[in-house]
Design a protein around this motif. Sequence first.
Motif, PDB file in Angstrom:
ATOM      1  N   PHE A  26       1.086  -1.152   0.210  1.00  0.00           N
ATOM      2  CA  PHE A  26       0.173   0.233  -0.162  1.00  0.00           C
ATOM      3  C   PHE A  26       1.053   1.277   0.319  1.00  0.00           C
ATOM      4  O   PHE A  26       0.516   2.025   0.480  1.00  0.00           O
ATOM      5  N   ASP A  27       1.935   0.989  -1.260  1.00  0.00           N
ATOM      6  CA  ASP A  27       2.959   2.270  -0.807  1.00  0.00           C
ATOM      7  C   ASP A  27       2.000   4.396  -1.044  1.00  0.00           C
ATOM      8  O   ASP A  27       2.800   4.387  -0.481  1.00  0.00           O
ATOM      9  N   ASP A  28       1.039   3.818  -1.839  1.00  0.00           N
ATOM     10  CA  ASP A  28       0.250   5.178  -1.654  1.00  0.00           C
ATOM     11  C   ASP A  28      -0.285   5.462  -0.458  1.00  0.00           C
ATOM     12  O   ASP A  28      -0.359   6.758  -0.834  1.00  0.00           O
ATOM     13  N   GLY A  29      -0.391   4.555   0.513  1.00  0.00           N
ATOM     14  CA  GLY A  29      -1.092   5.147   1.763  1.00  0.00           C
ATOM     15  C   GLY A  29      -0.342   4.862   2.675  1.00  0.00           C
ATOM     16  O   GLY A  29      -1.195   5.510   4.235  1.00  0.00           O
ATOM     17  N   ILE A  30       0.930   4.082   3.127  1.00  0.00           N
ATOM     18  CA  ILE A  30       1.131   3.391   4.197  1.00  0.00           C
ATOM     19  C   ILE A  30       2.183   3.876   4.077  1.00  0.00           C
ATOM     20  O   ILE A  30       3.186   3.542   3.740  1.00  0.00           O
ATOM     21  N   VAL A  31       3.184   4.183   5.256  1.00  0.00           N
ATOM     22  CA  VAL A  31       4.684   4.434   5.830  1.00  0.00           C
ATOM     23  C   VAL A  31       4.527   3.196   6.895  1.00  0.00           C
ATOM     24  O   VAL A  31       4.088   3.549   7.710  1.00  0.00           O
ATOM     25  N   HIS A  32       5.785   3.324   6.505  1.00  0.00           N
ATOM     26  CA  HIS A  32       6.357   2.114   8.079  1.00  0.00           C
ATOM     27  C   HIS A  32       7.347   2.771   8.610  1.00  0.00           C
ATOM     28  O   HIS A  32       8.473   3.110   7.854  1.00  0.00           O
ATOM     29  N   TYR A  33       7.755   2.204   9.949  1.00  0.00           N
ATOM     30  CA  TYR A  33       9.362   3.287  10.157  1.00  0.00           C
ATOM     31  C   TYR A  33       9.856   2.340  10.945  1.00  0.00           C
ATOM     32  O   TYR A  33       8.557   1.399  12.224  1.00  0.00           O
ATOM     33  N   SER A  34      10.644   1.574  11.341  1.00  0.00           N
ATOM     34  CA  SER A  34      11.094   0.249  12.404  1.00  0.00           C
ATOM     35  C   SER A  34      11.644   1.194  12.983  1.00  0.00           C
ATOM     36  O   SER A  34      12.693   1.889  13.143  1.00  0.00           O
ATOM     37  N   THR A  35      11.677   1.201  14.370  1.00  0.00           N
ATOM     38  CA  THR A  35      11.846   1.686  15.719  1.00  0.00           C
ATOM     39  C   THR A  35      13.763   1.536  15.724  1.00  0.00           C
ATOM     40  O   THR A  35      14.292   2.908  15.694  1.00  0.00           O
ATOM     41  N   GLY A  36      13.509   0.560  15.683  1.00  0.00           N
ATOM     42  CA  GLY A  36      15.332  -0.232  15.678  1.00  0.00           C
ATOM     43  C   GLY A  36      16.221   0.148  14.263  1.00  0.00           C
ATOM     44  O   GLY A  36      17.428   0.904  14.138  1.00  0.00           O
ATOM     45  N   ASP A  37      15.213   0.425  13.225  1.00  0.00           N
ATOM     46  CA  ASP A  37      16.322   1.298  11.852  1.00  0.00           C
ATOM     47  C   ASP A  37      16.449   2.586  12.225  1.00  0.00           C
ATOM     48  O   ASP A  37      17.691   3.464  11.755  1.00  0.00           O
TER      49      ASP A  37
END
Length: 190
Positions: A26-37
């Motif tokens: 869902f790259d048009d509407g959802i972004v992901h962040y990893s705390t570790g990253d």
Amino acid sequence: MKKLFLIIGAPGSGKTTDAQLIAEHFDDGIVHYSTGDLLRAEVASRSEQGKLIEGFTSKGNLVPLDIVVKTILRAIQNAPKDVILIDGYPRSVEQMNALDDVLKSQTQVQLINVIEVEVSESVARDRVLGRARGADDNVEVFNNRMKVYLTPLKEIQSFYTKLGILKKINGERTIETIVNEMEAFIQSKI
């Protein structure tokens, strides 16, 4: 208003991979962040804050609360999309309370759900030691990370259960099955 989903789970539960795949789909509407990253990127930058973070993470210990909260809030505020998945947070009752306080004091971000990817300690250990991505993937550090994860878990589960926003997902199935379930759940909430 930005919609926030937190994804928690033991080291090796697959929470980062699951969230990455959903965000890619869902790259048009959802972004992901990893705390570790986010924290590893700071360490890689060799900034003063990065060196400070590395002093904690190299031993498997938690990074101080103010540093983690600042890092996560910066990521949320700068997120290019309205649905945000953050994995690996909260890892302590203090982190949970700090985020709760911040979210109560503003109207731009709403915490929709906390998704817990459940795996047994033996599965988590096999996965972490099998991947051995870096210096922090060894038995001693794994055992410490697992203890750090498990110690506050019941209180974190209780807090989000009382709010009616904790969703548990079995993380010992195929990645495809887990991601499909998580994706369907997130879609049902947005």
